[in-house]
Enzyme design. Structure first.
Site, short mmCIF file in Angstrom:
data_model
loop_
_atom_site.label_atom_id
_atom_site.label_comp_id
_atom_site.label_asym_id
_atom_site.label_seq_id
_atom_site.Cartn_x
_atom_site.Cartn_y
_atom_site.Cartn_z
N GLY A 219 59.94 46.32 40.49
CA GLY A 219 61.04 47.27 40.41
C GLY A 219 62.39 46.62 40.59
CB THR A 221 66.75 43.01 43.57
OG1 THR A 221 66.40 42.23 42.75
CG2 THR A 221 67.13 42.32 45.01
N GLY A 224 63.22 46.58 46.51
CA GLY A 224 62.42 45.48 47.23
C GLY A 224 63.00 45.25 48.36
CD GLU A 241 57.84 41.80 37.40
OE1 GLU A 241 58.97 42.20 36.94
OE2 GLU A 241 56.65 41.71 37.04
CB CYS A 275 60.91 42.66 34.98
SG CYS A 275 60.74 44.37 35.57
#
Length: 467
Positions: A219, A221, A224, A241, A275
């Site tokens: 998903g 940043t 994350g 990722e 992505c």
């Protein structure tokens, strides 16, 4: 074997949250909205099932993986139709049927990948072996762009290595996650794969739980970073990722017509909602107009429309939020004076989140459409005159998931690729992943690797036995 109708009936609930087709607005079904208590109960069931699952031999778990692949294959068309209706991607092209086929490949390859005990030292004085043990319960948090295939990337290696899994599909593609996991659970013992459905707070609950040994997340940043912070309390293992804004660098020795198809699919696979898609393209002055024209000519042939229409290969954006992101960034580019080669003119009053295939040329390298991840069918094409400057521009952003170099001279391309700061750099293609080849990001595009032997090791605890 399920039909679309029977599969949908198996996973929908009365009175649940409505799910609509992003192409037509029609109601597809209703999904549960679980609570924090539901998440805790799912974790407890997975924790209780884990010792018996880990106690199976590797060969026995591999047998389950192959049965899972068989089950996905047997129900492939029902899964693809549900995926197309909910996510929006067409059945054909590198889309819904392709994604379900990818689920099979990314199940069979991890099942068939050997991971023997490694003898790391045997010199007559010291003997040491490296083993890979189960971690426990893995939390798998899946995005909406490839909701089935990415779930398989997370679930199958985890199961192979003796872990159990609590899976949380995206709230935008909950039906797809529920359907896939339902098929897996026709094979697996109870508790080995649990599914929770809801918004981001449920993902946060997984991250915070002391009973979850590892989180696998694909998903943004921004999210994350929140996961990293929340996991620090118990030093939870992570594979992340995260966002990308992949650059492609065209060298001056290519045939523009020969690379047009590869450039197109590198950028517009899944209508740009990938992505590791090509999201900004750097082209030298000497062939700039030719590359732009050939790419536009190829793009004009690619039909966009409702996913169940067999002729279409491009679909809508999956949700209104993403439509608005793409629209805002393209409008910013237009306002700056960039040249619209094609597209850039959505019908904002139409049904469905369709944004036309858009190519933007002669754009300022600092424009938002270049520096922000658009995650949709709009590609900025930046002109350059000095290769060193193109490499500098490709590397100046904080993300580094993938990149590509396009050249008729492979050695020259490899030399440029070595200077691109990304987890994967492709030559004369972009985003062509392989279940045998490790994949992961650089910089703020995350850390940890998936696929191949590296992916299996990433969901296990290394243990050295010496003596």
């Amino acid at each position: 074997m399920y039909t679309y109708e029977t599969l949908l009936a198996a996973i929908t609930v009365e009175g649940g949250r409505e799910v609509h087709n992003p192409a037509t607005g029609e109601l597809i079904g209703r999904v549960p909205t679980h609570t924090a208590a539901d998440v805790d109960a799912a974790i407890d069931r997975a924790e209780a099932a884990q010792p018996a699952w880990a106690a199976l031999s590797d060969e026995e778990r591999v047998g389950y993986m192959n049965k899972i692949a068989d089950a996905i294959e047997a129900n492939a068309e029902a899964l693809a139709e549900l995926l197309s209706r909910e996510q929006g991607k067409p059945l054909n092209g590198p889309n819904a049927r392709f994604e379900v086929g990818g689920c099979v490949a990314w199940t069979r390859v991890p099942a068939g990948t050997p991971l023997p005990v490694e003898v790391v030292v045997d010199d007559g004085e010291t003997y040491a072996e490296m083993h890979y043990r189960p971690l426990g319960v893995v939390g798998a948090i899946t995005p909406w762009n490839w909701p089935m295939m990415i779930a398989i990337w997370q679930i199958i290696p985890s199961l192979r290595m003796g872990n159990t899994v609590v899976s949380k599909p995206s709230e935008y593609t909950t039906l797809s996650g529920l359907a896939l996991n339902h098929i897996l659970n026709t094979v697996l013992p109870a508790g080995v794969l649990e599914t929770v459905a809801g918004a981001g707070d449920l993902g946060a609950r997984l991250v915070e739980s002391d009973k979850i040994a590892k989180i696998m997340f694909t998903g943004s940043t921004r999210t994350g970073k929140k996961i990293i912070e929340a996991s620090s309390g118990n030093v939870k293992r992570l594979t992340l990722e995260l966002g990308g804004n992949d650059a492609g660098i065209v060298l001056d020795d290519v045939d523009p017509k020969a690379i047009a198809e590869g450039l197109f699919w590198g950028a517009f696979i899944n209508t740009g909602q990938t992505c590791a898609a090509l999201k900004r393209l750097y082209v030298p002055d000497s062939i700039y107009d030719e590359v732009v024209n050939e790419l536009a000519a190829f793009a004009a042939q690619m039909p966009m429309g409702q996913g169940l229409d067999e002729q279409n290969v491009l679909g809508p954006l999956q949700n209104e939020m993403q439509f608005n992101v793409v629209d805002r960034l393209v409008e910013s580019a237009k306002a700056s004076g960039a040249r619209v080669v094609m597209g850039g003119n959505p019908d904002r009053d139409a049904t469905g989140y369709f944004y036309p295939t858009t190519l933007i040329a002669d754009i300022d390298p600092a424009n938002e459409l270049v520096t922000e991840e658009q995650f949709g069918p709009a590609l900025p094409i930046i002109r350059y005159s000095d290769l060193d400057e193109a490499i500098r521009m490709a590397n100046e952003l904080e993300v580094g998931l993938g990149g590509s170099v396009w050249s008729s001279d492979r050695d020259r391309a490899r030399a440029v690729a070595a200077r691109v700061q990304a987890g994967t750099v492709w030559i004369n293609s972009h985003g062509t992943i392989n279940p045998f080849v490790p994949f992961g990001g650089a910089k703020q595009s995350g850390y940890g690797q998936e696929f191949g032997v590296a992916g299996l090791k990433a969901v296990a605890q290394p243990q050295v036995i010496q003596g």
